[in-house]
Design an enzyme around this catalytic site. Sequence first.
Site, mmCIF file in Angstrom:
data_model
loop_
_atom_site.group_PDB
_atom_site.id
_atom_site.type_symbol
_atom_site.label_atom_id
_atom_site.label_comp_id
_atom_site.label_asym_id
_atom_site.label_seq_id
_atom_site.Cartn_x
_atom_site.Cartn_y
_atom_site.Cartn_z
ATOM 1 N N ASP A 1 0.824 -1.217 0.000
ATOM 2 C CA ASP A 1 0.000 0.000 0.000
ATOM 3 C C ASP A 1 0.852 1.258 0.000
ATOM 4 O O ASP A 1 2.017 1.236 0.411
ATOM 5 C CB ASP A 1 -0.854 0.050 1.280
ATOM 6 C CG ASP A 1 -2.007 -0.945 1.248
ATOM 7 O OD1 ASP A 1 -2.018 -1.829 0.380
ATOM 8 O OD2 ASP A 1 -2.883 -0.814 2.122
ATOM 9 N N ASP A 2 0.221 2.349 -0.404
ATOM 10 C CA ASP A 2 0.695 3.739 -0.225
ATOM 11 C C ASP A 2 1.740 4.174 -1.250
ATOM 12 O O ASP A 2 2.244 5.289 -1.165
ATOM 13 C CB ASP A 2 1.254 3.995 1.185
ATOM 14 C CG ASP A 2 0.215 3.812 2.274
ATOM 15 O OD1 ASP A 2 -0.972 3.651 1.948
ATOM 16 O OD2 ASP A 2 0.600 3.830 3.464
ATOM 17 N N HIS B 1 -5.958 3.030 -3.917
ATOM 18 C CA HIS B 1 -5.877 3.250 -2.461
ATOM 19 C C HIS B 1 -6.320 4.675 -2.129
ATOM 20 O O HIS B 1 -5.853 5.257 -1.159
ATOM 21 C CB HIS B 1 -4.436 2.987 -1.996
ATOM 22 C CG HIS B 1 -4.280 2.821 -0.504
ATOM 23 N ND1 HIS B 1 -5.157 2.098 0.272
ATOM 24 C CD2 HIS B 1 -3.330 3.283 0.351
ATOM 25 C CE1 HIS B 1 -4.752 2.130 1.537
ATOM 26 N NE2 HIS B 1 -3.652 2.850 1.616
ATOM 27 N N HIS C 1 3.702 -2.211 3.348
ATOM 28 C CA HIS C 1 3.799 -0.852 2.796
ATOM 29 C C HIS C 1 5.212 -0.653 2.263
ATOM 30 O O HIS C 1 6.162 -0.586 3.051
ATOM 31 C CB HIS C 1 3.508 0.188 3.880
ATOM 32 C CG HIS C 1 2.149 0.038 4.520
ATOM 33 N ND1 HIS C 1 1.893 -0.908 5.475
ATOM 34 C CD2 HIS C 1 0.996 0.708 4.307
ATOM 35 C CE1 HIS C 1 0.615 -0.810 5.839
ATOM 36 N NE2 HIS C 1 0.051 0.168 5.145
ATOM 37 N N TYR D 1 -6.895 2.755 5.952
ATOM 38 C CA TYR D 1 -7.163 2.346 7.348
ATOM 39 C C TYR D 1 -8.134 1.165 7.423
ATOM 40 O O TYR D 1 -8.635 0.835 8.494
ATOM 41 C CB TYR D 1 -7.705 3.517 8.184
ATOM 42 C CG TYR D 1 -6.913 4.778 7.983
ATOM 43 C CD1 TYR D 1 -5.639 4.932 8.539
ATOM 44 C CD2 TYR D 1 -7.418 5.808 7.185
ATOM 45 C CE1 TYR D 1 -4.891 6.087 8.318
ATOM 46 C CE2 TYR D 1 -6.680 6.961 6.959
ATOM 47 C CZ TYR D 1 -5.421 7.090 7.525
ATOM 48 O OH TYR D 1 -4.682 8.231 7.289
ATOM 49 N N HIS E 1 -5.833 9.457 0.693
ATOM 50 C CA HIS E 1 -5.736 8.606 1.888
ATOM 51 C C HIS E 1 -6.602 9.083 3.062
ATOM 52 O O HIS E 1 -6.172 9.077 4.221
ATOM 53 C CB HIS E 1 -4.261 8.495 2.327
ATOM 54 C CG HIS E 1 -3.940 7.189 2.999
ATOM 55 N ND1 HIS E 1 -4.105 6.973 4.350
ATOM 56 C CD2 HIS E 1 -3.478 6.015 2.503
ATOM 57 C CE1 HIS E 1 -3.732 5.730 4.651
ATOM 58 N NE2 HIS E 1 -3.359 5.136 3.543
HETATM 59 NI NI NI Z 1 -2.552 3.298 3.357
#
Ligand code: NI
Length: 247
Positions: free
Chosen positions: A62-63, A112, A206, A153, A116
């Site tokens: 993720d991210d 995603h 991540h 989250y 965020h």
């Molecule tokens: Ni995230």
Amino acid sequence: MPSAYGEMTIKLPIAAVAKYLQDPTARKLANVPKPPEPKPKPAPAAPTVADSGSKVIALTFDDEPGPYTAQLLDILDQHGAKATFFLIGSKVSSQANVVSSIHACDHQLGNHSWSHPELPKLPVDQIAGEIDRTNDAVKQATGVTPAILRPPYGAVNGVVLEQLRLRGMSSILWSVDTRDWVDRNSDIVCSRAVAGAHPGAVILMHDIHQTSVGATPCILNALKQQGYLFVTVQGLLGNMAAGAGYP
Ligand code: NI
């Protein structure tokens, strides 16, 4: 045979000596049956999800895109592993090359959100905007529109799922949390991933943290030794229902 006691004859059951009598003449004289031809072994086929039983795992990151994403792609490639990347839309256009590489390496691209947020806290038009802007950015970089969203989250509700349903998309959470953003330590991250691994696991990491990318070779090696294959979310779950949440 000659000896102090004269000619001696020693009788041996044929079965006991047959393996020493495989010369064709000896075999004929002793009436030894020809040993069966060894059956040819089938050529080893490339492993697939189907013939691995259920020992498949989806590694998810993720991210990104981030400064270590390209390095992660090299590591996955060296291990023949496929993974899924849940991109933050606002980061995509400035690193379109690495996003394009993710797609070129046959990993799966996921959404995603754009910025965020906790999606359930937003009005519906902003939820839609978070999804659409990210899908558009990924499509522009790769030509592909994501079919899956990982809600930031893990925050998801019926309103978010309905927006996904309208777009033919599904929500993907996880079954193993490495908590790699808390413990910036590759050994700990690797241990958690390996300890939590099970057939069909979706592992959350991540790759914006160098320690998480550093843990990935350890995870791949340990789980490969246990017979696992690394597939995309699509490879793990097959066709997903629009508006549904997994796992
Ligand atoms: Ni995230």
